[in-house]
Enzyme design. Structure first.
Site, PDB file in Angstrom:
ATOM      1  N   GLU A  66       1.510 -13.464  12.024  1.00 21.50           N
ATOM      2  CA  GLU A  66       1.988 -12.505  12.576  1.00 21.50           C
ATOM      3  C   GLU A  66       2.049 -11.115  11.738  1.00 21.50           C
ATOM      4  O   GLU A  66       2.052 -10.902  10.585  1.00 21.50           O
ATOM      5  CB  GLU A  66       3.329 -12.597  13.086  1.00 21.50           C
ATOM      6  CG  GLU A  66       3.160 -13.488  14.146  1.00 21.50           C
ATOM      7  CD  GLU A  66       3.601 -13.134  15.658  1.00 21.50           C
ATOM      8  OE1 GLU A  66       3.125 -12.233  16.216  1.00 21.50           O
ATOM      9  OE2 GLU A  66       3.043 -14.356  16.186  1.00 21.50           O
ATOM     10  N   GLU A 123     -12.346  -4.863  -4.903  1.00 23.17           N
ATOM     11  CA  GLU A 123     -12.752  -3.792  -4.803  1.00 23.17           C
ATOM     12  C   GLU A 123     -12.040  -2.936  -5.735  1.00 23.17           C
ATOM     13  O   GLU A 123     -12.749  -1.225  -5.454  1.00 23.17           O
ATOM     14  CB  GLU A 123     -12.507  -2.790  -2.904  1.00 23.17           C
ATOM     15  CG  GLU A 123     -13.644  -3.662  -2.370  1.00 23.17           C
ATOM     16  CD  GLU A 123     -12.998  -5.805  -1.941  1.00 23.17           C
ATOM     17  OE1 GLU A 123     -11.501  -5.606  -1.903  1.00 23.17           O
ATOM     18  OE2 GLU A 123     -13.566  -5.667  -1.743  1.00 23.17           O
ATOM     19  N   ASN A 124     -10.776  -2.585  -5.259  1.00 26.71           N
ATOM     20  CA  ASN A 124      -9.956  -1.623  -6.806  1.00 26.71           C
ATOM     21  C   ASN A 124     -10.916  -1.491  -8.280  1.00 26.71           C
ATOM     22  O   ASN A 124     -10.728  -0.662  -9.056  1.00 26.71           O
ATOM     23  CB  ASN A 124      -8.600  -2.032  -7.056  1.00 26.71           C
ATOM     24  CG  ASN A 124      -7.583  -2.173  -5.936  1.00 26.71           C
ATOM     25  OD1 ASN A 124      -6.776  -2.816  -5.306  1.00 26.71           O
ATOM     26  ND2 ASN A 124      -8.453  -1.094  -4.930  1.00 26.71           N
ATOM     27  N   SER A 128      -7.703  -5.446   5.021  1.00 31.13           N
ATOM     28  CA  SER A 128      -8.783  -4.721   3.950  1.00 31.13           C
ATOM     29  C   SER A 128      -9.286  -5.991   2.780  1.00 31.13           C
ATOM     30  O   SER A 128      -8.350  -6.000   1.513  1.00 31.13           O
ATOM     31  CB  SER A 128      -7.518  -4.396   2.881  1.00 31.13           C
ATOM     32  OG  SER A 128      -7.287  -3.266   3.823  1.00 31.13           O
ATOM     33  N   ARG A 159       0.022   7.736  -2.905  1.00 28.59           N
ATOM     34  CA  ARG A 159       0.858   8.785  -1.669  1.00 28.59           C
ATOM     35  C   ARG A 159       1.933   8.967  -1.833  1.00 28.59           C
ATOM     36  O   ARG A 159       2.470  10.120  -1.777  1.00 28.59           O
ATOM     37  CB  ARG A 159       0.371   8.310  -0.485  1.00 28.59           C
ATOM     38  CG  ARG A 159      -1.172   8.842   0.236  1.00 28.59           C
ATOM     39  CD  ARG A 159      -1.023   8.241   1.667  1.00 28.59           C
ATOM     40  NE  ARG A 159      -1.821   6.466   1.344  1.00 28.59           N
ATOM     41  CZ  ARG A 159      -1.661   5.961   2.508  1.00 28.59           C
ATOM     42  NH1 ARG A 159      -1.194   5.716   3.559  1.00 28.59           N
ATOM     43  NH2 ARG A 159      -1.678   4.820   2.400  1.00 28.59           N
ATOM     44  N   ASP A 188       0.977  -1.012  -0.008  1.00 26.67           N
ATOM     45  CA  ASP A 188      -0.445   0.193   0.214  1.00 26.67           C
ATOM     46  C   ASP A 188       0.599   1.232   0.270  1.00 26.67           C
ATOM     47  O   ASP A 188       2.163   1.233   0.152  1.00 26.67           O
ATOM     48  CB  ASP A 188      -0.787  -0.152   1.184  1.00 26.67           C
ATOM     49  CG  ASP A 188      -1.661   1.142   1.197  1.00 26.67           C
ATOM     50  OD1 ASP A 188      -2.442   1.156   0.067  1.00 26.67           O
ATOM     51  OD2 ASP A 188      -2.561   1.403   2.461  1.00 26.67           O
ATOM     52  N   GLY A 189       0.419   2.158  -0.845  1.00 22.32           N
ATOM     53  CA  GLY A 189       1.003   3.727  -0.311  1.00 22.32           C
ATOM     54  C   GLY A 189       1.090   4.291  -1.469  1.00 22.32           C
ATOM     55  O   GLY A 189       2.463   5.049  -1.889  1.00 22.32           O
ATOM     56  N   ASN A 190       1.009   3.422  -3.365  1.00 25.14           N
ATOM     57  CA  ASN A 190       1.756   4.342  -4.042  1.00 25.14           C
ATOM     58  C   ASN A 190       1.053   4.886  -4.924  1.00 25.14           C
ATOM     59  O   ASN A 190       1.889   6.601  -4.976  1.00 25.14           O
ATOM     60  CB  ASN A 190       0.866   3.087  -5.584  1.00 25.14           C
ATOM     61  CG  ASN A 190       1.776   1.935  -5.493  1.00 25.14           C
ATOM     62  OD1 ASN A 190       3.176   1.667  -4.317  1.00 25.14           O
ATOM     63  ND2 ASN A 190       1.376   0.411  -5.648  1.00 25.14           N
TER      64      ASN A 190
HETATM   65  C1  FPP Z   1      -2.420   0.377  -3.257  1.00 21.65           C
HETATM   66  O1  FPP Z   1      -2.117   1.221  -3.341  1.00 21.65           O
HETATM   67  C2  FPP Z   1      -1.531  -0.699  -4.485  1.00 21.65           C
HETATM   68  C3  FPP Z   1      -2.517  -0.616  -5.129  1.00 21.65           C
HETATM   69  C4  FPP Z   1      -4.188  -0.538  -5.727  1.00 21.65           C
HETATM   70  C5  FPP Z   1      -1.683  -1.617  -6.672  1.00 21.65           C
HETATM   71  C6  FPP Z   1      -0.198  -2.298  -6.284  1.00 21.65           C
HETATM   72  C7  FPP Z   1       0.226  -2.375  -7.207  1.00 21.65           C
HETATM   73  C8  FPP Z   1       1.508  -2.560  -7.920  1.00 21.65           C
HETATM   74  C9  FPP Z   1       2.779  -2.752  -6.597  1.00 21.65           C
HETATM   75  C10 FPP Z   1       2.525  -2.186  -8.769  1.00 21.65           C
HETATM   76  C11 FPP Z   1       2.061  -4.006  -9.664  1.00 21.65           C
HETATM   77  C12 FPP Z   1       1.732  -5.088  -9.248  1.00 21.65           C
HETATM   78  C13 FPP Z   1       2.747  -5.869  -9.865  1.00 21.65           C
HETATM   79  C14 FPP Z   1       3.095  -7.168  -9.199  1.00 21.65           C
HETATM   80  C15 FPP Z   1       3.650  -6.070 -10.969  1.00 21.65           C
HETATM   81  P1  FPP Z   1      -2.852   2.845  -3.573  1.00 21.65           P
HETATM   82  O2  FPP Z   1      -2.938   3.175  -4.584  1.00 21.65           O
HETATM   83  O3  FPP Z   1      -3.879   1.801  -2.693  1.00 21.65           O
HETATM   84  O4  FPP Z   1      -2.023   3.936  -2.497  1.00 21.65           O
HETATM   85  P2  FPP Z   1      -2.557   4.965  -1.299  1.00 21.65           P
HETATM   86  O5  FPP Z   1      -2.840   4.368  -0.130  1.00 21.65           O
HETATM   87  O6  FPP Z   1      -1.290   5.531  -1.370  1.00 21.65           O
HETATM   88  O7  FPP Z   1      -3.619   5.929  -2.835  1.00 21.65           O
END
Ligand code: FPP
Length: 232
Positions: A196, A59-60, A185, A16, A12-14
């Site tokens: 853990e 949910e995404n 989630s 932000r 999580d956190g991409n």
């Molecule tokens: C949550 O961050 C992350 C996701 C919904 C997607 C995860 C995907 C990747 C890490 C990249 C692609 C994956 C692979 C396996 C190549 P968010 O967007 O909810 O961040 P936020 O909470 O900061 O808005």
């Protein structure tokens, strides 16, 4: 010292991270995908038997169309780029979730790579896509009920675990969530019964193999009692 066989990560956190650095959200996912490469490689190196990554939840689907399509493209790119590494390193690529919902261009590559790597048994790499832990449990129940003449006494916890999409990986030992939130989630609900938990402040695009080692070190020193007591 605790043995870590099955590691699960909520990446999580991409979004932000992107916002913090003045980039569009999609750049956060791109950076996140490069971290996936680093972490998968590291897990294989340190001998983890199963790694489950939450890449896209059920949910995404409610996110903006362009964000969804970038995520799908990144997943495709990941499979194309990592194919040889997986084949050479004994990694079984196992997509889990409601895969029918994914676009055709992605599904075909997913299924081909799963098949191509299916004899690999060094590490199980479960990528959760369009995934919901509750749905996975419901699917297992439906699967059991659809078998004629099932015997209720044979429905043990082990039997049920075998009906889940993670049947090759077993229970989760350590569940990490990056990004500072404290929730699971709808991820691996059954499998995490005795996991853990580790909630990491760093955002996923900032996460490194060293961070993982630090968390594994913390995990290895925890007192896992599984509801029992210690006899001294
Ligand atoms: C949550 O961050 C992350 C996701 C919904 C997607 C995860 C995907 C990747 C890490 C990249 C692609 C994956 C692979 C396996 C190549 P968010 O967007 O909810 O961040 P936020 O909470 O900061 O808005």
């Amino acid at each position: 010292m605790n043995k870590l066989k099955h590691l699960a990560i909520i990446m999580d956190g991409n979004g932000r991270w992107a916002q913090k650095n003045g980039f569009p959200r999609t750049d956060g996912h791109k950076k996140g995908a490069s971290v996936v490469h680093e972490i998968v490689t590291h897990c294989r190196k340190i001998g983890i038997k199963a790694l489950t990554l939450y890449a896209f939840s059920e949910e995404n689907w409610g996110r903006p169309k362009e964000e969804i399509s970038i995520l799908m493209e990144l997943l495709l790119e990941f499979m194309v780029k990592e194919r040889v590494t997986m084949l050479d390193n004994g990694i079984h690529f196992n997509p889990i979730g409601t895969l029918e919902k994914l676009p055709d261009f992605l599904k075909n590559t997913l299924f081909d790579l799963e098949k191509e790597t299916s004899i690999n048994a060094v590490m199980e790499l479960n990528i959760a896509l369009s995934y919901s832990g509750r749905q996975d449990i419901l699917n297992a129940i439906k699967n059991i009920i659809s078998q004629n003449n099932f015997d209720t006494y044979s429905i043990t916890e082990d039997f049920f675990s075998q009906k889940l999409s993670t049947f090759n990986s077993g229970d989760v030992d350590l569940l990490i969530r990056t990004g500072g939130d404290f929730r699971i989630s709808n991820f691996l609900l059954w499998e995490s019964a005795y996991a853990e938990l580790f909630f990491e402040q760093k955002l996923w695009p900032e996460f490194t193999a060293d961070d993982l080692d630090r968390i594994i070190n913390n995990f290895s020193q925890r007192d896992r009692r599984f509801g029992l007591i210690k006899i001294i």
